[in-house]
Scaffold this motif. Structure first.
Motif, PDB file in Angstrom:
ATOM      1  N   TRP A 186       0.906  -1.001   0.129  1.00 36.16           N
ATOM      2  CA  TRP A 186       0.057   0.030   0.017  1.00 36.16           C
ATOM      3  C   TRP A 186       0.846   1.142   0.264  1.00 36.16           C
ATOM      4  N   ASN A 187       1.675   1.304  -1.218  1.00 34.59           N
ATOM      5  CA  ASN A 187       2.367   2.858  -1.550  1.00 34.59           C
ATOM      6  C   ASN A 187       1.562   3.972  -1.502  1.00 34.59           C
ATOM      7  N   LYS A 188       2.014   4.973  -1.697  1.00 32.32           N
ATOM      8  CA  LYS A 188       1.466   6.258  -1.773  1.00 32.32           C
ATOM      9  C   LYS A 188       0.773   6.428  -2.861  1.00 32.32           C
ATOM     10  N   ASN A 189       1.037   5.776  -3.882  1.00 36.87           N
ATOM     11  CA  ASN A 189       0.286   5.455  -5.126  1.00 36.87           C
ATOM     12  C   ASN A 189      -1.131   4.856  -4.893  1.00 36.87           C
ATOM     13  N   ARG A 190      -1.113   3.664  -4.283  1.00 32.69           N
ATOM     14  CA  ARG A 190      -2.376   3.116  -4.025  1.00 32.69           C
ATOM     15  C   ARG A 190      -3.060   3.597  -2.996  1.00 32.69           C
ATOM     16  N   LEU A 191      -2.452   4.328  -2.087  1.00 32.48           N
ATOM     17  CA  LEU A 191      -3.369   5.085  -0.949  1.00 32.48           C
ATOM     18  C   LEU A 191      -3.992   6.308  -1.533  1.00 32.48           C
ATOM     19  N   LYS A 192      -3.310   6.827  -2.637  1.00 35.74           N
ATOM     20  CA  LYS A 192      -4.013   7.796  -3.065  1.00 35.74           C
ATOM     21  C   LYS A 192      -5.153   7.510  -3.994  1.00 35.74           C
ATOM     22  N   LYS A 193      -4.963   6.621  -4.746  1.00 39.30           N
ATOM     23  CA  LYS A 193      -6.273   5.930  -5.376  1.00 39.30           C
ATOM     24  C   LYS A 193      -7.258   5.614  -4.633  1.00 39.30           C
ATOM     25  N   ALA A 194      -7.104   4.936  -3.412  1.00 38.76           N
ATOM     26  CA  ALA A 194      -7.979   4.303  -2.615  1.00 38.76           C
ATOM     27  C   ALA A 194      -8.767   5.742  -2.034  1.00 38.76           C
ATOM     28  N   LYS A 195      -8.129   6.743  -1.655  1.00 37.10           N
ATOM     29  CA  LYS A 195      -8.818   7.828  -1.101  1.00 37.10           C
ATOM     30  C   LYS A 195      -9.797   8.575  -2.045  1.00 37.10           C
ATOM     31  N   ALA A 196      -9.343   8.419  -3.275  1.00 39.56           N
ATOM     32  CA  ALA A 196      -9.828   9.192  -4.441  1.00 39.56           C
ATOM     33  C   ALA A 196     -11.424   8.559  -4.588  1.00 39.56           C
ATOM     34  N   ILE A 197     -11.539   7.121  -4.263  1.00 42.49           N
ATOM     35  CA  ILE A 197     -12.740   6.342  -4.526  1.00 42.49           C
ATOM     36  C   ILE A 197     -13.429   6.342  -3.090  1.00 42.49           C
ATOM     37  N   GLY A 198     -12.862   7.026  -2.009  1.00 46.11           N
ATOM     38  CA  GLY A 198     -13.636   6.987  -0.909  1.00 46.11           C
ATOM     39  C   GLY A 198     -13.441   5.712  -0.001  1.00 46.11           C
ATOM     40  N   LEU A 199     -12.487   4.864  -0.168  1.00 48.98           N
ATOM     41  CA  LEU A 199     -12.353   3.719   0.605  1.00 48.98           C
ATOM     42  C   LEU A 199     -11.038   3.616   1.302  1.00 48.98           C
ATOM     43  N   SER A 200     -10.984   2.924   2.239  1.00 46.96           N
ATOM     44  CA  SER A 200      -9.724   2.591   2.935  1.00 46.96           C
ATOM     45  C   SER A 200      -8.990   1.411   2.372  1.00 46.96           C
ATOM     46  N   PRO A 201      -7.846   1.012   2.462  1.00 51.65           N
ATOM     47  CA  PRO A 201      -7.259  -0.227   1.962  1.00 51.65           C
ATOM     48  C   PRO A 201      -8.005  -1.474   2.193  1.00 51.65           C
ATOM     49  N   LEU A 202      -8.343  -1.540   3.523  1.00 48.63           N
ATOM     50  CA  LEU A 202      -9.030  -2.783   4.030  1.00 48.63           C
ATOM     51  C   LEU A 202     -10.597  -2.914   3.204  1.00 48.63           C
ATOM     52  N   GLU A 203     -10.918  -1.691   3.083  1.00 47.50           N
ATOM     53  CA  GLU A 203     -12.527  -1.637   2.195  1.00 47.50           C
ATOM     54  C   GLU A 203     -12.125  -2.088   0.910  1.00 47.50           C
ATOM     55  N   VAL A 204     -10.949  -1.777   0.287  1.00 42.08           N
ATOM     56  CA  VAL A 204     -10.680  -1.876  -1.274  1.00 42.08           C
ATOM     57  C   VAL A 204     -10.627  -3.443  -1.296  1.00 42.08           C
ATOM     58  N   SER A 205      -9.796  -3.934  -0.261  1.00 43.08           N
ATOM     59  CA  SER A 205      -9.692  -5.566  -0.325  1.00 43.08           C
ATOM     60  C   SER A 205     -10.978  -6.344  -0.185  1.00 43.08           C
ATOM     61  N   ALA A 206     -11.803  -5.531   0.654  1.00 46.52           N
ATOM     62  CA  ALA A 206     -13.199  -6.333   0.942  1.00 46.52           C
ATOM     63  C   ALA A 206     -14.028  -6.418  -0.555  1.00 46.52           C
ATOM     64  N   LEU A 207     -14.002  -5.194  -1.126  1.00 50.80           N
ATOM     65  CA  LEU A 207     -14.614  -5.110  -2.364  1.00 50.80           C
ATOM     66  C   LEU A 207     -14.026  -5.948  -3.574  1.00 50.80           C
ATOM     67  N   ALA A 208     -12.535  -5.790  -3.322  1.00 55.20           N
ATOM     68  CA  ALA A 208     -11.813  -6.803  -4.548  1.00 55.20           C
ATOM     69  C   ALA A 208     -12.069  -8.102  -4.343  1.00 55.20           C
ATOM     70  N   ALA A 209     -12.395  -8.465  -3.160  1.00 59.29           N
ATOM     71  CA  ALA A 209     -12.631 -10.043  -3.069  1.00 59.29           C
ATOM     72  C   ALA A 209     -14.036 -10.290  -3.601  1.00 59.29           C
ATOM     73  N   VAL A 210     -14.931  -9.426  -3.469  1.00 61.88           N
ATOM     74  CA  VAL A 210     -16.134  -9.737  -4.299  1.00 61.88           C
ATOM     75  C   VAL A 210     -16.107  -9.471  -5.716  1.00 61.88           C
ATOM     76  N   VAL A 211     -15.549  -8.265  -6.371  1.00 67.21           N
ATOM     77  CA  VAL A 211     -15.154  -8.358  -7.649  1.00 67.21           C
ATOM     78  C   VAL A 211     -14.367  -9.726  -8.435  1.00 67.21           C
ATOM     79  N   GLN A 212     -13.565 -10.078  -7.666  1.00 65.42           N
ATOM     80  CA  GLN A 212     -12.999 -11.423  -7.903  1.00 65.42           C
ATOM     81  C   GLN A 212     -13.558 -12.672  -8.246  1.00 65.42           C
TER      82      GLN A 212
END
Length: 345
Positions: A186-212
């Motif tokens: 979770w580098n600066k680039n990924r953290l910036k993208k997560a913030k842009a969509i309004g999710l925390s890294p943990l929330e991104v992972s939870a959604l990514a699991a559903v998408v997968q």
């Protein structure tokens, strides 16, 4: 007198030659018997010399010679644990030197683990700690507090990849290594993208699991991620079938049936993972999302879709819709196809 001296000299020379041959065999003669070019030999943690001998014995041709050289080189006093790669043609000197300083790392791999128990089992088949000790370490309240995750979220800390690690890495060092890898991921680039969509890294992972779970097609995942982000923004329940399947398995651990069709009665399951019954994201990932799924969420496609359903004419792909009316039409086509295929569950 000269004859006696000659005889003694000859005997001395013969003794020296014999001793030399024995010395050469002891240190430099091949003492390995393998059925292949290389073999991994594992010596468990905190070993004594007997443990070393037990580990190497199946591959040593003359064990007494090996023991003698090992003691001369003090391996018996300083045995080491780890993974050691034996090669065809090795002599006692090389074997002992390897066992003294040649612990080699393994290439640890894991992905597609649905539960923490599955991950622990996969890891235990590759490194020394057993699955129970690993599971306890991952669920340790102090570790969860350090990592700032709940037990439902802890699977997010394990980024699927190949890692170089020592076989005898203990459970505490292993979880610390994985936490470090997660933080580096979770580098600066990924953290910036997560913030842009309004999710925390943990929330991104939870959604990514559903998408997968929704699509095996990597190219389609950013589109699906966009659908779910659209629904989250408007506070529309995700209504993701994979979360219902996960909830059903969670509520009934003996349920082993492969579910290809979610039934209406399943939608009433009372579980926080049931996104038909509860709005928002699940409490944690329903599977271990791979990097492509995480990046699919972080780079979700911007569009006006709010619905999707499997496309009967393109296996593995989906049809997307902006309106519920359009979606229901496509959904009826899919239900008709399911019935024609005789898929009841």
């Amino acid at each position: 007198m000269n004859i006696k001296r000659s005889i003694l000299l000859v005997l001395l020379l013969l003794s020296l030659v014999t001793a030399g041959r024995h010395f050469h065999r002891l240190f430099w003669a091949t003492n390995i018997t393998l059925n292949e070019a290389k073999v991994d030999v594992f010596v468990g943690s905190d070993p004594d010399f007997e443990a070393v001998l037990t580990a190497v014995a199946p591959y040593i041709t003359r064990i007494s010679d090996f023991k003698l050289v090992a003691k001369i080189k003090r391996l018996d006093e300083f045995p080491r644990a780890g993974r050691f790669v034996f090669e065809q043609g090795m002599d006692n000197r090389a074997i002992v030197d390897l066992l003294r300083s040649g612990n080699e790392p393994i290439r640890l791999k894991f992905n597609n683990q649905e539960r923490l128990e599955d991950l622990a089992g996969t890891l235990a088949r590759q490194i020394e700690p057993d699955s129970l000790s690993l599971l306890e370490a991952f669920r340790d309240p102090e570790f969860l507090q350090e990592a700032q995750v709940t037990e439902e979220q802890v699977l997010s800390l394990f980024i699927p990849n190949t890692y170089e690690i020592y076989w005898n890495t203990d459970k505490d060092r292993f979880r610390k290594r994985m936490l470090g890898e997660y933080q580096a991921f979770w580098n600066k680039n990924r953290l910036k993208k997560a913030k842009a969509i309004g999710l925390s890294p943990l929330e991104v992972s939870a959604l990514a699991a559903v998408v997968q779970k929704e699509s095996v097609k990597v190219s389609e995942r950013p589109t699906i991620a966009g659908v779910y982000l659209n629904r989250l923004k408007r506070n529309i329940p995700l209504q993701a079938d994979p979360t219902v399947i996960f909830a059903k398995k969670l509520l009934d651990e003996d349920f082993q049936q492969v579910i290809r069709r979610v039934l209406y009665k399943d939608l009433a399951l009372d579980s926080p993972y049931n996104t038909y019954k509860y709005s928002g994201l699940p409490p944690g990932p329903i599977t271990m999302p791979d990097i492509s799924s995480i990046d699919a969420v972080l780079n979700a496609e911007s569009h006006g879709y709010y619905y999707f359903v499997a496309d009967p004419e393109r296996p593995g792909y989906h049809n997307f819709s902006q309106s519920l009316i359009e979606h229901n039409t496509k959904r009826q086509d899919y239900i008709k196809w399911i019935k024609e295929q005789g898929i009841k569950r």
